[in-house]
Design a protein around this motif. Sequence first.
Motif, short mmCIF file in Angstrom:
data_model
loop_
_atom_site.label_atom_id
_atom_site.label_comp_id
_atom_site.label_asym_id
_atom_site.label_seq_id
_atom_site.Cartn_x
_atom_site.Cartn_y
_atom_site.Cartn_z
N ALA A 170 0.83 -1.40 0.54
CA ALA A 170 0.55 0.21 0.17
C ALA A 170 0.51 1.66 0.17
N GLN A 171 2.41 1.10 0.02
CA GLN A 171 2.94 2.38 0.29
C GLN A 171 4.40 1.48 0.22
N ASP A 172 5.26 2.62 -0.91
CA ASP A 172 6.59 2.42 -1.13
C ASP A 172 7.29 1.69 0.85
N ASP A 173 8.31 0.48 0.56
CA ASP A 173 8.84 0.66 1.47
C ASP A 173 10.49 1.33 1.77
N TYR A 174 10.72 1.26 2.79
CA TYR A 174 12.29 2.41 2.53
C TYR A 174 12.95 2.13 4.07
N GLN A 175 14.77 2.57 3.83
CA GLN A 175 15.52 2.75 4.98
C GLN A 175 15.07 4.07 5.55
N ASP A 176 15.74 4.25 6.75
CA ASP A 176 16.14 5.60 7.55
C ASP A 176 17.12 5.01 8.61
N TRP A 177 18.07 5.76 8.11
CA TRP A 177 19.39 5.84 9.68
C TRP A 177 19.43 7.54 10.04
N ASN A 178 19.40 7.46 11.38
CA ASN A 178 20.62 8.21 12.64
C ASN A 178 21.75 8.20 12.85
N ILE A 179 22.04 9.41 13.33
CA ILE A 179 23.12 9.64 14.27
C ILE A 179 22.91 10.70 15.52
N GLY A 180 23.32 10.81 16.22
CA GLY A 180 23.48 11.74 17.10
C GLY A 180 24.31 11.53 18.47
N LEU A 181 24.22 13.08 19.06
CA LEU A 181 25.15 12.81 20.73
C LEU A 181 24.05 13.78 21.52
N GLY A 182 24.69 12.97 22.30
CA GLY A 182 23.71 13.71 23.88
C GLY A 182 24.41 13.54 24.81
N TYR A 183 24.25 14.33 26.11
CA TYR A 183 25.14 15.42 27.07
C TYR A 183 24.20 15.60 27.54
N THR A 184 24.08 14.93 29.09
CA THR A 184 24.06 15.28 30.46
C THR A 184 23.97 17.15 30.91
N LEU A 185 23.51 17.89 31.36
CA LEU A 185 24.42 19.14 31.75
C LEU A 185 23.21 19.53 32.80
N TYR A 186 23.32 19.36 33.81
CA TYR A 186 22.61 19.76 34.93
C TYR A 186 21.80 19.44 35.04
#
Length: 236
Positions: free
Chosen positions: A190-206
């Motif tokens: 019913a809809q085209d298959d696809y892929q997705d990717w992600n990359i990220g940084l995380g940091y906790t401050l106070y």
Amino acid sequence: MLASAAMLAQPAMAEEAAPAVEEDTSIFGGELSGNVGFYTDYIYRGVTQTNNEAAIQGGIDWAHSSGFYVGAWGSNVDFVDGDQASIEVDGYIGFANAIDSMPELSYDVGVIYYWYPGATENLNYDFVELYGSLGYDFDFAAASIGLAWSPEFFGDTGDAFYYQLGLEVPLPYDVSLAGGYNFQEFDEGAQDDYQDWNIGLGYTLYGVDLSLVYSETVDLGTNDNEALTFGVGYAF
């Protein structure tokens, strides 16, 4: 998903002091927690849910020491549909824990219901999904695999499967690096298959969680979406 763990410090006591009595904050044998955040975009499986605009999100969870949990989460949305839906509310229930004989290996299984109040019934936005994942902590990195399945996905697109691969690596100065590559598959075409990717940084401050994530879809043709999303979150 970028996550940060809080460490609890045990206060020192003098030898003659009376033993401290901890206040019981549990509810029905479990603990309540919440979260709230602001993000420059709401990206769901590589696709913006807010028409590339900002999102305010928040949720509440109750978790038992056995691993059982239940919760709800919400966000503003904008599908450019004449304001048929402006809010998404998700309710979920599941079980997550580590394997006793192998504490490095963890699992999470559950069911989630996506609800879009205000949308007319013929749009078929609301849907239910079953999910499961396995994670392994190698100390120097943590890897995960997951699968989600819906018998009737968003917009009445039939069976849908979402396959997930993730990796998180701790960096110096308490910075975390996380990324994932995922596959969205629609069983009935019913809809085209696809892929997705992600990359990220995380940091906790106070006590505030900061994140910067780049995401992109593949094989969506002219509908391919890419975004750089900045987030500020707080868990309590």
